[in-house]
Design a protein around this motif. Structure first.
Motif, mmCIF file in Angstrom:
data_model
loop_
_atom_site.group_PDB
_atom_site.id
_atom_site.type_symbol
_atom_site.label_atom_id
_atom_site.label_comp_id
_atom_site.label_asym_id
_atom_site.label_seq_id
_atom_site.Cartn_x
_atom_site.Cartn_y
_atom_site.Cartn_z
ATOM 1 N N ASN A 188 0.856 -1.189 0.000
ATOM 2 C CA ASN A 188 0.000 0.000 0.000
ATOM 3 C C ASN A 188 0.896 1.245 0.000
ATOM 4 O O ASN A 188 0.630 2.213 -0.721
ATOM 5 C CB ASN A 188 -0.925 -0.025 1.232
ATOM 6 N N ASP A 190 -3.492 8.738 1.810
ATOM 7 C CA ASP A 190 -3.224 7.733 2.849
ATOM 8 C C ASP A 190 -2.811 6.418 2.208
ATOM 9 O O ASP A 190 -3.655 5.666 1.704
ATOM 10 C CB ASP A 190 -4.497 7.572 3.709
ATOM 11 N N GLY A 191 -1.503 6.137 2.279
ATOM 12 C CA GLY A 191 -1.000 4.848 1.804
ATOM 13 C C GLY A 191 -0.264 4.138 2.929
ATOM 14 O O GLY A 191 0.792 3.548 2.711
ATOM 15 N N LEU A 192 -0.805 4.207 4.135
ATOM 16 C CA LEU A 192 -0.138 3.540 5.268
ATOM 17 C C LEU A 192 -0.360 2.029 5.193
ATOM 18 O O LEU A 192 0.579 1.248 5.166
ATOM 19 C CB LEU A 192 -0.663 4.086 6.602
ATOM 20 N N PHE A 193 -1.633 1.613 5.209
ATOM 21 C CA PHE A 193 -1.947 0.176 5.155
ATOM 22 C C PHE A 193 -3.138 -0.053 4.237
ATOM 23 O O PHE A 193 -4.055 0.759 4.177
ATOM 24 C CB PHE A 193 -2.308 -0.365 6.549
ATOM 25 N N LEU A 217 -5.855 5.127 -0.209
ATOM 26 C CA LEU A 217 -5.531 4.180 -1.274
ATOM 27 C C LEU A 217 -5.988 2.781 -0.865
ATOM 28 O O LEU A 217 -5.595 2.290 0.210
ATOM 29 C CB LEU A 217 -4.030 4.181 -1.551
ATOM 30 N N VAL A 238 -7.870 1.062 0.904
ATOM 31 C CA VAL A 238 -8.705 0.967 2.103
ATOM 32 C C VAL A 238 -8.212 2.068 3.059
ATOM 33 O O VAL A 238 -6.999 2.261 3.153
ATOM 34 C CB VAL A 238 -8.484 -0.397 2.823
ATOM 35 N N PRO A 239 -9.089 2.767 3.760
ATOM 36 C CA PRO A 239 -8.593 3.704 4.779
ATOM 37 C C PRO A 239 -7.793 2.920 5.820
ATOM 38 O O PRO A 239 -8.272 1.898 6.334
ATOM 39 C CB PRO A 239 -9.869 4.288 5.398
ATOM 40 N N SER A 240 -6.585 3.366 6.106
ATOM 41 C CA SER A 240 -5.701 2.588 6.990
ATOM 42 C C SER A 240 -6.332 2.394 8.365
ATOM 43 O O SER A 240 -6.754 3.361 9.004
ATOM 44 C CB SER A 240 -4.366 3.310 7.125
HETATM 45 K K K Z 1 -4.604 3.084 2.856
#
Ligand code: K
Ligand SMILES: NC(=O)C1=CN([C@@H]2O[C@H](COP(=O)(O)OP(=O)(O)OC[C@H]3O[C@@H](n4cnc5c(N)ncnc54)[C@H](OP(=O)(O)O)[C@@H]3O)[C@@H](O)[C@H]2O)[C@H](O)CC1
Length: 499
Positions: A60, A122-125, A154, A156-158
């Motif tokens: 992600n 948001d590309g954390l998880f 991105l 899914v919301p982390s």
């Molecule tokens: K995400």
């Protein structure tokens, strides 16, 4: 709108299959491109505003790094907050990192207090998150709560479970995005439980994977194509008997309002004749809705009538007797409120329900669902799709599990998530109106599945119309819904005729 919803396990299989025919990194590059295109669209003519890109440890984060590099290439001031993990990144993510490093992207390792952004990505998880967001990751998510700009998640919301829509962890936290671009297929968790609050508007990008490569989905978003064929114009040569009788059975002492709301829901959804069969001494008539006919429940004839049983019914011996009689009848049945609690407490009523052959639709809220399944409401909410499926299987009925992203399930495991409606429906009596609408559609010959899907959709769309008109979500009352339901229904019929 009709859209298939895939589980994480199915998405992993789709990803694996797609990989086989593509050069390494292709899917991630496509995800990054789709994300940066959407980001540019959200920025609109404010491309001079800085964009913060959060990149986590997994793929992600790789999508986010690709997006950041694209934005920088497009002349946007993109800054990456990179939080790698302890393990080595995948080859694709490492390549995305090198690409971003080589470009004009800025880099930070903590959220600068007070900074202003035009957009956060948001590309954390994504779908790989398996434990609660904690440590530095949690601090960043908390920090986002005070940022006032669009947030694009991105995939899914982390922090959100893509399968269930629950925030992961007992004391979990998840990004509250305004928009989500989700890859390789839509996910149930974006549309139910906490999903709607965290995902915002959802866009799906298939990353070039064709529909022939997709497995069969057992869940989908509900929408007009599922029942549009039922919206036919009424013929002139008809009479009230053409549109069915609905009887609401309920209204014990002190609870006369609930069946009246159901009755109005049924009337405005087009039932030919509507009765309230009251457990308590029935009132003579309802002055604001004199079309409703009141009868005493004990000697009311169920034959040939669609029954909505439960609103304000209480748990008296007479309520149990009436419920047993309704379950044993051949009448189409909507089972709501107190009737659900009585069934939850009685193996005898459960077996009468399971043996029915005429349609039965159950309309539990999470606590009623929990009583039916012998668990807590928190467990029901932790996996609403599974809970609704289990209820449908055990009762041999169609189940409408109410709540944000109402889940509709049938005994063969097929599930719909309803996309309409808003927080205005979280008000006393709105469930009574839903049961009435469902009863009216059953009375007009719809199947249990179609009636459940359409009643839920129309009920939500009516609430959305009211919000558009400024009537809610705050202060919307259940009594305002039936007239809005009528408007929605007639518009649908008109639209169907002009197609
Ligand atoms: K995400
Ligand atoms: N593979 C591809 O080409 C494509 C992937 N896409 C995107 O990838 C994600 C799924 O990627 P994946 O790496 O499987 O998972 P995540 O990025 O969601 O996160 C997994 C990593 O995060 C670590 N992890 C998990 N939970 C936590 C936590 N609470 N705190 C800290 N770290 C956590 C995990 O580490 P482990 O120690 O558990 O191994 C992983 O390192 C998908 O959602 C898409 O965005 C594409 O879209 C298509 C191409």
């Amino acid at each position: 709108m009709e859209r298939h919803l895939y589980t994480v396990a199915q998405l992993r299989a789709i990803e694996q299959a797609a990989y086989a025919g593509l050069a390494p990194g292709t899917l991630m590059q496509r995800a990054g491109k789709a994300a940066s295109d959407f980001a540019l669209e959200l920025l609109g003519d404010r491309r001079d505003r800085p964009v913060l890109v959060l990149a986590g440890p997994g793929n992600n984060g790789g999508d986010a790094l690709e997006a950041a590099a694209n934005l920088a290439d497009a002349g946007v001031d993109a800054t990456v907050l990179h939080l790698p993990g302890r393990r080595d990144a995948s080859t694709e993510t490492a390549a995305a990192y090198e690409r971003a490093r080589a470009g004009s992207v800025g880099w930070i390792d903590m959220l600068p207090p007070g900074a202003e952004w035009g957009l956060v990505i948001d590309g954390l998880f994504g779908i790989g998150l398996e434990r609660p967001v904690d440590g530095d990751y949690r601090e960043v998510v908390v920090g986002l709560e005070t940022i006032r700009c669009p947030i694009l998640a991105l995939d899914v919301p982390s922090g959100l479970d893509a399968d269930t829509g629950a925030v992961i962890g007992p004391d979990g936290i998840a990004v509250r995005a305004t928009h989500t671009i989700t890859f390789l297929g839509d996910k149930p968790g974006l549309h139910t439980a906490d999903g709607r609050d965290h995902a915002g508007q959802v866009r799906v990008d298939m990353l070039g994977v064709g529909s022939e490569a997709l497995p069969r989905a057992t869940a989908q978003l509900s929408g007009l194509p599922l029942f549009a064929g039922r919206f036919t114009a009424r013929r002139h040569n008809t009479h009230k008997g053409s549109f069915g009788d609905v009887a609401i059975i309920g209204g014990a002492h002190g609870m006369a309002g609930a069946p009246v709301l159901s009755a109005r829901g049924a009337l405005y959804a087009g039932a030919g004749r509507v009765y309230v069969a009251a457990l308590n001494t029935p009132p003579g008539y309802d002055s604001s809705q004199p079309e409703i006919m009141f009868r005493a429940a004990e000697d009311f004839d169920f034959f040939g009538r669609t029954l909505v049983i439960g609103p304000g019914m209480g748990d008296s011996a007479s309520a149990i007797r009436l419920l047993a009689r309704a379950l044993d009848s051949d009448s189409p049945l909507v089972i709501d409120a107190d009737a659900l609690n009585l069934i939850g407490a009685s193996p005898d009523l459960q077996s009468r329900l399971a043996q029915r052959t005429a349609p039965a639709v159950l309309t539990p809220h999470p606590l009623e669902g929990a009583r039916l399944l012998g668990m807590t409401a928190a467990v029901v909410q932790s996996d609403r799709l599974e809970a609704a499926r289990e209820m449908a299987l055990r009762t041999n009925a169609t189940v409408i599990l109410k709540g944000s992203g109402t889940v509709i399930a049938r005994p063969d495991g097929e599930v719909l998530i309803n996309p309409t409606g808003n927080a205005g429906l979280a008000t006393a009596g709105s469930g009574d109106v839903l049961a009435g609408i469902c009863g009216a559609l059953l009375a007009q010959g719809w199947t249990g599945w179609e009636a459940a899907a359409a009643a839920t959709w129309i009920h939500g769309a009516a609430a959305d119309t009211l919000v558009d008109e400024g009537v809610g979500p705050i202060g919307m009352t259940a009594g305002e819904l039936p007239a809005a339901v009528r408007k929605v229904l007639n518009r649908l019929v008109k639209d169907a005729a002009s197609r």
